[in-house]
Design a protein around this motif. Structure first.
Motif, mmCIF file in Angstrom:
data_model
loop_
_atom_site.group_PDB
_atom_site.id
_atom_site.type_symbol
_atom_site.label_atom_id
_atom_site.label_comp_id
_atom_site.label_asym_id
_atom_site.label_seq_id
_atom_site.Cartn_x
_atom_site.Cartn_y
_atom_site.Cartn_z
ATOM 1 N N ASN A 76 0.879 -1.169 0.000
ATOM 2 C CA ASN A 76 0.000 0.000 0.000
ATOM 3 C C ASN A 76 0.913 1.214 0.000
ATOM 4 O OD1 ASN A 76 -1.979 1.941 0.352
ATOM 5 N ND2 ASN A 76 -2.017 1.692 2.576
ATOM 6 N N GLY A 77 1.404 1.565 -1.186
ATOM 7 C CA GLY A 77 2.384 2.637 -1.203
ATOM 8 C C GLY A 77 2.598 3.227 -2.581
ATOM 9 N N TRP A 78 3.684 4.005 -2.649
ATOM 10 C CA TRP A 78 4.021 4.732 -3.861
ATOM 11 C C TRP A 78 5.461 4.432 -4.268
ATOM 12 C CZ3 TRP A 78 1.046 8.248 -6.729
ATOM 13 C CH2 TRP A 78 -0.208 8.577 -6.191
ATOM 14 N N ALA A 79 5.710 4.546 -5.565
ATOM 15 C CA ALA A 79 7.075 4.445 -6.091
ATOM 16 C C ALA A 79 7.327 5.630 -7.016
ATOM 17 C CB ALA A 79 7.270 3.131 -6.845
ATOM 18 N N TYR A 80 8.558 6.146 -6.954
ATOM 19 C CA TYR A 80 8.946 7.274 -7.804
ATOM 20 C C TYR A 80 10.168 6.885 -8.612
ATOM 21 C CZ TYR A 80 11.068 11.722 -9.202
ATOM 22 O OH TYR A 80 11.641 12.737 -9.928
ATOM 23 N N GLY A 81 10.130 7.175 -9.919
ATOM 24 C CA GLY A 81 11.273 6.891 -10.777
ATOM 25 C C GLY A 81 11.408 7.937 -11.864
ATOM 26 N N GLU A 82 12.633 8.072 -12.380
ATOM 27 C CA GLU A 82 12.903 9.017 -13.454
ATOM 28 C C GLU A 82 13.400 8.267 -14.683
ATOM 29 O OE1 GLU A 82 15.648 11.873 -11.935
ATOM 30 O OE2 GLU A 82 14.154 12.846 -10.634
ATOM 31 N N TYR A 83 12.887 8.675 -15.846
ATOM 32 C CA TYR A 83 13.283 8.030 -17.099
ATOM 33 C C TYR A 83 13.690 9.119 -18.079
ATOM 34 C CZ TYR A 83 12.933 5.476 -21.488
ATOM 35 O OH TYR A 83 13.201 4.908 -22.703
ATOM 36 N N GLU A 84 14.875 8.977 -18.660
ATOM 37 C CA GLU A 84 15.377 9.996 -19.576
ATOM 38 C C GLU A 84 15.129 9.570 -21.014
ATOM 39 O OE1 GLU A 84 19.241 12.883 -20.262
ATOM 40 O OE2 GLU A 84 19.151 11.514 -18.559
ATOM 41 N N SER A 85 14.430 10.439 -21.734
ATOM 42 C CA SER A 85 14.107 10.180 -23.136
ATOM 43 C C SER A 85 14.988 11.048 -24.031
ATOM 44 C CB SER A 85 12.632 10.492 -23.396
ATOM 45 O OG SER A 85 12.319 10.377 -24.765
ATOM 46 N N ASP A 86 15.446 10.458 -25.152
ATOM 47 C CA ASP A 86 16.298 11.195 -26.086
ATOM 48 C C ASP A 86 15.536 12.307 -26.798
ATOM 49 O OD1 ASP A 86 18.411 9.565 -25.429
ATOM 50 O OD2 ASP A 86 18.064 8.169 -27.084
ATOM 51 N N GLY A 87 14.250 12.215 -26.854
ATOM 52 C CA GLY A 87 13.444 13.236 -27.510
ATOM 53 C C GLY A 87 11.984 13.027 -27.190
ATOM 54 N N GLU A 88 11.133 13.885 -27.735
ATOM 55 C CA GLU A 88 9.703 13.710 -27.532
ATOM 56 C C GLU A 88 9.236 12.450 -28.247
ATOM 57 O OE1 GLU A 88 7.547 17.107 -28.742
ATOM 58 O OE2 GLU A 88 8.396 18.452 -27.210
ATOM 59 N N GLN A 89 8.446 11.643 -27.567
ATOM 60 C CA GLN A 89 7.952 10.408 -28.165
ATOM 61 C C GLN A 89 6.727 9.928 -27.404
ATOM 62 O OE1 GLN A 89 10.145 6.729 -27.389
ATOM 63 N NE2 GLN A 89 11.509 7.838 -25.982
ATOM 64 N N THR A 90 5.999 9.023 -28.042
ATOM 65 C CA THR A 90 4.878 8.357 -27.385
ATOM 66 C C THR A 90 5.272 6.919 -27.113
ATOM 67 O OG1 THR A 90 3.259 9.747 -28.527
ATOM 68 C CG2 THR A 90 2.452 7.705 -27.556
ATOM 69 N N ILE A 91 5.028 6.477 -25.912
ATOM 70 C CA ILE A 91 5.275 5.082 -25.556
ATOM 71 C C ILE A 91 3.957 4.397 -25.231
ATOM 72 C CG2 ILE A 91 7.608 5.521 -24.658
ATOM 73 C CD1 ILE A 91 6.304 5.280 -21.816
ATOM 74 N N LEU A 92 3.966 3.084 -25.299
ATOM 75 C CA LEU A 92 2.843 2.279 -24.836
ATOM 76 C C LEU A 92 3.294 1.573 -23.570
ATOM 77 C CD1 LEU A 92 1.692 0.749 -28.240
ATOM 78 C CD2 LEU A 92 0.883 2.829 -27.119
ATOM 79 N N LEU A 93 2.539 1.742 -22.509
ATOM 80 C CA LEU A 93 2.970 1.263 -21.194
ATOM 81 C C LEU A 93 2.007 0.207 -20.672
ATOM 82 C CD1 LEU A 93 4.510 3.276 -18.347
ATOM 83 C CD2 LEU A 93 2.540 1.851 -17.837
ATOM 84 N N GLU A 94 2.574 -0.859 -20.121
ATOM 85 C CA GLU A 94 1.809 -1.892 -19.447
ATOM 86 C C GLU A 94 2.357 -2.052 -18.041
ATOM 87 O OE1 GLU A 94 2.403 -5.397 -21.707
ATOM 88 O OE2 GLU A 94 1.148 -4.763 -23.382
#
Length: 554
Positions: A76-94
């Protein structure tokens, strides 16, 4: 070639495409342990609202070799992460998580880790900030894939009916369409059918919101039965649906089983509630005779159980259909609200399309479905000849929060709305409804006290109920090698059902409702409106056919 293949599989799995380090914290507000309450306090969510760019100083965790992030705080909690993208893009996330914030924007989650969700998410160039809310199992996993083209068909949650020997389909199916762009998706089309077994049909897709998804219905018209050599070894016919939009074209496979006449099968329908495609499962009678009128055993499933799995838990009956409704996903909302409407719609649809004896319609269910049997039976007692709750709980307050009977009940609008859940307040509606109750003595999921408490109340006035408590049994149990699971396909339950018929025109009525918009009728009597809205309304009525009189007290 082997090395290239391994790298391709690794990239597709999404393992390298997520933050390498996560920070986690337990939510000190309400959560899963707070039970079934409308609003659970969440200080992290409040912080996100007040300060969307804050960077937390939480405990660091790294994903394992499979990409799974695990920690006790994540029960019962939260997770925080950072992801660096080379440019603007759309991803599909599961991923299996309750909800997700990316760069301050909220996106849908896969609340029960059921594998339904694939979500298009825009990433900016540089650092992207992920906040993940987790409620179950203490872990989650993100899979991120590059989005190609303007739109796509999600491989998740395809909904199509089963073909059956001896009949041709004229039905509907549905697939999820994802919009990869920040613009309204217009002009897309779906095409399905092969002009051989299925008619080729092309239809327009309604506009899809930016970075949104929709699940449009499409028609399925079967022209003939497939040949044996057109089926795979599992008896499945392969069909395809193609999505087209500008230069984007994507085809997704559809697997359509061909069921034998005596096998359970899936039926899809266009719901009159919201025009969405929904389904239910049917187990046909033994030696089905289309000229004969049959009983209907309506069964409602437990949490996490599909209608197809529910139907599979029973053996076929010679005297009736097993019909398993679905609660708008395997979970729904405890057979209330959408689940209630969907169940009644399934019941009416099946009765309209089949020869059903109106005096022999029965209701049963297990776990969440056991609660559904109590709940639906309390609100619509004159629709069923008998009910059979198995391992069912009484209400949210008695099960979710373990509320004591002495706990003070407040009277806010939310509590008024919650009156719909209070089956114990409607217990007198069971007066003329025969009931067979089943519960395992050692149930560690739904405490046996739930059934015992209801039995104690019924003993005060009810003249026709049976309580069976299986010694030493847990939540889900079977009593032998015979087909069907004992906790639902209990032989004495069906023997009890067969001894009872529905009274279509009872002479005496004792009926309560907290809201006529939910339930207003008992047989020939209907409550038109309440003098005091949100109050529990009751009515008794006695008919004297010989005298030609009806006495009603409201």
């Amino acid at each position: 070639m082997t090395i290239l293949l391994a790298l391709a599989v690794l990239a597709f799995s999404g393992i390298p495409n997520q933050p390498e380090v996560w920070k986690v914290t337990r939510n000190e507000g309400g959560g899963r342990r707070a039970g079934r309450i409308l609003f659970a306090p969440d200080p992290i969510l409040l912080k996100l609202i007040e300060e969307p760019d804050f960077v937390p100083d939480w405990e660091e965790v790294t994903p394992d070799e499979n990409g799974t992030v695990s920690h006790l705080s994540l029960r019962n909690g939260w997770a925080y992460g950072e992801y660096e993208s080379d440019g603007e893009q759309t991803i599909l996330l599961e991923g299996g998580f309750h909800s997700l914030f990316v760069n301050g924007e909220r996106f849908a989650g896969d609340y029960y880790s059921a594998g339904f969700t694939r979500v298009p998410i825009p990433l900016k160039s540089g650092v992207n900030r992920f906040f993940v809310r987790v409620l179950r199992r203490g872990s989650f996993k993100l899979n991120m894939f590059p989005a190609e083209g303007s739109c796509s068909i999600s491989p998740r949650d395809v909904l199509i009916p089963d073909m059956r020997e001896g009949s041709l389909l004229d039905s509907v199916g549905a697939v999820i369409i994802l919009n990869h762009t920040g613009q309204l998706l217009t002009g897309a089309t779906l095409e399905m059918g092969d002009s051989q077994v299925f008619e080729r049909i092309r239809q327009d897709v309604d506009p899809v919101l930016p970075y949104g998804l929709s699940k449009p219905a499409f028609s399925l018209k079967q022209l003939c039965q497939p040949e044996a050599n057109e089926l795979d070894e599992k008896g499945i016919y392969k069909l395809a649906v193609t999505l087209s939009h500008g230069e984007t074209s994507e085809t997704a496979p559809l697997s359509m089983p061909l069921r034998k006449a005596d096998q359970p099968y899936k039926v899809t329908k266009l719901s009159g509630i919201d025009d969405s495609v929904q389904y239910y499962a049917v187990r046909p009678p033994i030696d089905f005779d289309p000229e004969r009128s049959y009983a209907l055993y309506l069964t409602v499933h437990g949490a996490g159980v599909e209608a197809t799995g529910q139907a599979a838990a029973y053996s076929s009956k010679r005297d009736g259909f097993i019909v398993a409704a679905t609660n708008r996903r395997p979970y729904g909302f405890d057979w209330q609200e959408w689940g209630r409407l969907a169940t009644l719609e399934t019941l009416d649809t099946f009765i309209d399309q089949n020869r059903i004896d109106p005096e022999r319609i029965y209701l049963t269910g297990h776990s969440m479905g056991g609660h559904g049997a109590w709940y639906l039976g309390a609100f619509y007692p004159s629709r069923f000849a008998a009910i059979g709750p198995s391992a069912g709980w009484i209400s949210f307050s008695s099960y979710g929060r373990r509320q004591s009977s002495e706990e003070e009940v407040s009277s806010t609008p939310f509590d008024w709305a919650g009156m719909e859940n209070d089956t114990m307040a409607l217990v007198e509606n069971y007066t003329d409804l025969p009931i067979y109750i089943i519960h395992g003595e050692k149930d560690d999921n739904v405490p046996v006290e739930q059934s015992r408490k209801m039995v104690a109340e019924l003993e005060k006035f009810h003249k026709d109920f049976v309580y069976h408590e299986q010694p030493g049994a847990g939540h889900w149990w079977d009593d032998g090698p015979a087909p069907g699971a004992g906790c639902v396909d209990w032989k004495p339950l069906f023997e009890f059902f067969r001894k009872h018929v529905r009274l279509l025109r009872p002479l005496s009525i004792n009926f309560k409702t907290p809201n006529p918009a939910i339930s207003a009728s008992y047989a020939w009597l209907t409550i038109q409106s309440q003098i005091s809205p949100a109050a529990l309304s009751s009515v008794t009525a006695d008919a004297e056919p010989g005298l030609g009189t009806i006495k009603i007290t409201a």
